[in-house]
Each structure stands twice: as C-alpha cells, then as structure tokens.
Scaffold this motif. Sequence first.
Motif, PDB file in Angstrom:
ATOM      1  N   ILE A  95       0.857  -1.176   0.000  1.00  0.00           N
ATOM      2  CA  ILE A  95       0.000   0.000   0.000  1.00  0.00           C
ATOM      3  C   ILE A  95       0.896   1.229   0.000  1.00  0.00           C
ATOM      4  O   ILE A  95       2.030   1.174   0.502  1.00  0.00           O
ATOM      5  CB  ILE A  95      -0.934  -0.021   1.231  1.00  0.00           C
ATOM      6  N   PRO A  96       0.451   2.342  -0.571  1.00  0.00           N
ATOM      7  CA  PRO A  96       1.292   3.547  -0.569  1.00  0.00           C
ATOM      8  C   PRO A  96       1.673   3.986   0.844  1.00  0.00           C
ATOM      9  O   PRO A  96       0.824   4.004   1.737  1.00  0.00           O
ATOM     10  CB  PRO A  96       0.402   4.589  -1.259  1.00  0.00           C
ATOM     11  N   LEU A  97       2.916   4.338   1.017  1.00  0.00           N
ATOM     12  CA  LEU A  97       3.398   4.747   2.334  1.00  0.00           C
ATOM     13  C   LEU A  97       2.661   5.970   2.862  1.00  0.00           C
ATOM     14  O   LEU A  97       2.363   6.059   4.067  1.00  0.00           O
ATOM     15  CB  LEU A  97       4.899   5.052   2.269  1.00  0.00           C
ATOM     16  N   HIS A  98       2.349   6.918   1.984  1.00  0.00           N
ATOM     17  CA  HIS A  98       1.775   8.182   2.442  1.00  0.00           C
ATOM     18  C   HIS A  98       0.305   8.073   2.830  1.00  0.00           C
ATOM     19  O   HIS A  98      -0.268   9.041   3.330  1.00  0.00           O
ATOM     20  CB  HIS A  98       1.923   9.249   1.351  1.00  0.00           C
ATOM     21  N   ALA A  99      -0.306   6.893   2.629  1.00  0.00           N
ATOM     22  CA  ALA A  99      -1.737   6.731   2.897  1.00  0.00           C
ATOM     23  C   ALA A  99      -2.028   5.884   4.123  1.00  0.00           C
ATOM     24  O   ALA A  99      -3.184   5.530   4.365  1.00  0.00           O
ATOM     25  CB  ALA A  99      -2.428   6.129   1.677  1.00  0.00           C
ATOM     26  N   THR A 100      -1.014   5.537   4.907  1.00  0.00           N
ATOM     27  CA  THR A 100      -1.215   4.729   6.103  1.00  0.00           C
ATOM     28  C   THR A 100      -0.485   5.355   7.286  1.00  0.00           C
ATOM     29  O   THR A 100       0.511   6.073   7.112  1.00  0.00           O
ATOM     30  CB  THR A 100      -0.679   3.293   5.930  1.00  0.00           C
ATOM     31  N   GLY A 129       2.935   3.712   7.405  1.00  0.00           N
ATOM     32  CA  GLY A 129       3.757   4.192   6.295  1.00  0.00           C
ATOM     33  C   GLY A 129       4.306   5.583   6.541  1.00  0.00           C
ATOM     34  O   GLY A 129       5.488   5.863   6.292  1.00  0.00           O
ATOM     35  N   LYS A 130       3.456   6.475   7.054  1.00  0.00           N
ATOM     36  CA  LYS A 130       3.926   7.829   7.351  1.00  0.00           C
ATOM     37  C   LYS A 130       4.923   7.835   8.509  1.00  0.00           C
ATOM     38  O   LYS A 130       5.852   8.653   8.531  1.00  0.00           O
ATOM     39  CB  LYS A 130       2.735   8.741   7.638  1.00  0.00           C
ATOM     40  N   ALA A 131       4.721   6.926   9.468  1.00  0.00           N
ATOM     41  CA  ALA A 131       5.689   6.811  10.559  1.00  0.00           C
ATOM     42  C   ALA A 131       7.056   6.407  10.018  1.00  0.00           C
ATOM     43  O   ALA A 131       8.092   6.931  10.440  1.00  0.00           O
ATOM     44  CB  ALA A 131       5.198   5.797  11.591  1.00  0.00           C
ATOM     45  N   ILE A 132       7.064   5.470   9.068  1.00  0.00           N
ATOM     46  CA  ILE A 132       8.321   5.051   8.441  1.00  0.00           C
ATOM     47  C   ILE A 132       8.955   6.218   7.700  1.00  0.00           C
ATOM     48  O   ILE A 132      10.152   6.490   7.838  1.00  0.00           O
ATOM     49  CB  ILE A 132       8.073   3.870   7.487  1.00  0.00           C
ATOM     50  N   LEU A 133       8.161   6.920   6.886  1.00  0.00           N
ATOM     51  CA  LEU A 133       8.686   8.058   6.121  1.00  0.00           C
ATOM     52  C   LEU A 133       9.305   9.107   7.038  1.00  0.00           C
ATOM     53  O   LEU A 133      10.351   9.696   6.722  1.00  0.00           O
ATOM     54  CB  LEU A 133       7.570   8.692   5.294  1.00  0.00           C
ATOM     55  N   VAL A 182       3.679   4.184  14.802  1.00  0.00           N
ATOM     56  CA  VAL A 182       4.953   4.664  15.349  1.00  0.00           C
ATOM     57  C   VAL A 182       6.100   3.943  14.651  1.00  0.00           C
ATOM     58  O   VAL A 182       5.991   2.753  14.340  1.00  0.00           O
ATOM     59  CB  VAL A 182       5.065   4.433  16.879  1.00  0.00           C
ATOM     60  N   PRO A 183       7.205   4.651  14.383  1.00  0.00           N
ATOM     61  CA  PRO A 183       8.350   3.985  13.751  1.00  0.00           C
ATOM     62  C   PRO A 183       9.090   3.103  14.741  1.00  0.00           C
ATOM     63  O   PRO A 183       9.052   3.330  15.951  1.00  0.00           O
ATOM     64  CB  PRO A 183       9.223   5.153  13.292  1.00  0.00           C
ATOM     65  N   VAL A 184       9.770   2.102  14.209  1.00  0.00           N
ATOM     66  CA  VAL A 184      10.621   1.220  15.005  1.00  0.00           C
ATOM     67  C   VAL A 184      12.031   1.326  14.447  1.00  0.00           C
ATOM     68  O   VAL A 184      12.263   1.054  13.272  1.00  0.00           O
ATOM     69  CB  VAL A 184      10.144  -0.245  14.943  1.00  0.00           C
ATOM     70  N   GLN A 185      12.971   1.746  15.295  1.00  0.00           N
ATOM     71  CA  GLN A 185      14.359   1.966  14.873  1.00  0.00           C
ATOM     72  C   GLN A 185      15.207   0.716  15.117  1.00  0.00           C
ATOM     73  O   GLN A 185      14.993  -0.009  16.093  1.00  0.00           O
ATOM     74  CB  GLN A 185      14.971   3.142  15.635  1.00  0.00           C
ATOM     75  N   GLY A 186      16.185   0.505  14.258  1.00  0.00           N
ATOM     76  CA  GLY A 186      17.131  -0.581  14.430  1.00  0.00           C
ATOM     77  C   GLY A 186      18.316  -0.135  15.256  1.00  0.00           C
ATOM     78  O   GLY A 186      18.386   1.003  15.724  1.00  0.00           O
ATOM     79  N   THR A 187      19.280  -1.025  15.404  1.00  0.00           N
ATOM     80  CA  THR A 187      20.451  -0.712  16.235  1.00  0.00           C
ATOM     81  C   THR A 187      21.313   0.377  15.628  1.00  0.00           C
ATOM     82  O   THR A 187      22.018   1.076  16.337  1.00  0.00           O
ATOM     83  CB  THR A 187      21.302  -1.979  16.442  1.00  0.00           C
TER      84      THR A 187
END
Length: 257
Positions: free
Chosen positions: A137-142, A145-149, A208-213
């Motif tokens: 699905i488009p990132l900007h529509a969820t 997705g927006k959390a990732i962006l 919410v975004p999830v960050q890696g190490t």
Amino acid sequence: MKKQAGNLPDAVSTAKTLFDIVQCVKSSNGLTVTAVAAELDYAKSTVHRHLRTLEELGYVVEEPDGFHVGLRFLDIGQHARDCRPGFDLAHDMVDELAQETDERAQFLVEEHGEAVYLARSAGDRAVQTDPGVGSRIPLHATAAGKAILSALHEDRLFEIIEQTTFDPITDATVTNQETLLAELDKIRRRGYSFNRQENLDGLHAVGVPVQGTGDDVIGALSVSGPSHRLKGEWLEKELPDLLLGAANELELNIAHS
C-alpha cells in the motif's frame, strides 16, 4: 562464456513476461492458458511455454479450473519475511497489541517505496479491513507508512517522494509533497502518526516507527479500527502512548537479541 550485451533486453523481457504471468494467475486464482493469454495479450504459445516451465519447477500447479500459484512461493515468501530484522519480536508485539486493544494491529516495512504488511493480528473486536500479509500500500496513505517516512534518512525520503504519484485513495488522502512533508515534520516532533480515513473510509489508525540498532528505521507498528471507536482521548492520547511504549520495548529487545 560472457553474455553479449545485446542479449540483455531479450533476457529482461523474458523475465518480465514470466512474472506478468505469475501475477495474472495469482490475481485470478485459476486460469487456463487461453485466459492468461487473453488477459495479458500474449501469444498462447508464449504463455503455455512459461506456465509449463513454472509447473515443472513447482511454482504453479494445474487444477481442473486452470493454473494456480504453487506453494513453493510460500517458502520463498516466508524466507524473505523471516530475514527481516526483528521480525519474530515484531510479530509477538503485534499479537500483544491486538490483544490489549481488541483492534487490528500490524507491523509494516518499506520496500521499493511502498509499505508492505509483514505481520498482523486481530483482537476480539477487530474489523476485517486490512489486506493480508505481503500486501502493499502507498506509504503516504497509512499511519505506519507515514511513521516510516518520518524516520527515514533525508536522501531516501526524497527518493521515495519523487516516485510517488499521490493518487487519492479517499477524499482524505494526502495528494501532494508539500502537505506530506509538513505532516512528517509534525510526526517527527510528537513521535507518532495518524491515519484518518486516508486509505479507507471509516478507518482510523495510529502508527509509530521502530528503529534498528544503527538508528535506521526497520518498520512501524500501528493499530487500526473503526473511526467511531478510534476517536477522542483513545485515538489522540492513549493509543499513541501505548504504541510508543511498545516500540521502545521492541527496539530494546531487538538491540539485545
């Protein structure tokens, strides 16, 4: 022997034809050679040759009603999913969120500029709205997705934005770069995103975004549900706090796993 450069376009065209046929079979779930050829406007001989090759390799199966995608793709898909950083831990967290909220919870990642559902779980009151695992699905529509962006490095963010068409999915979908960038700035400051009927009428979500190490974003958690339930303090405060805590816990577990 080294391949001639002139052969490359033919090789690429053949690969594209192969995957066009696979996607056609997947979308219709049971098609004859004639039907696939008509759907794609390919020669029957071409379709027949590719389908028989796929069948021999176990990637499609022929049933009385036509060809179906084979389970060999399941093995490949599970491998791709399991190789994603922190997938097992994210899957467990999605289950916990679904149970705690009684709504639908999911974990999405970015691939090729799109949001991909990697894990999802339904609570007791969840509605059947979200597509299945592996759907895009488009990132900007969820919300996810927006959390990732919002958490992407600037160069990758603008690379994705430049390839985004911003076609409206609903009347509430973000349809231009300026609006999206302004919203992403707000998301960075508060740490969470909203989806207010932007990809489906009557659906709200928080992500919410999830960050890696290495401080790279590896995905996003979100909870979604009907707009008549996800509203007010529950939407604006309680769900964001719950998801921020879940993301923090998940990031710590990934960092020390």
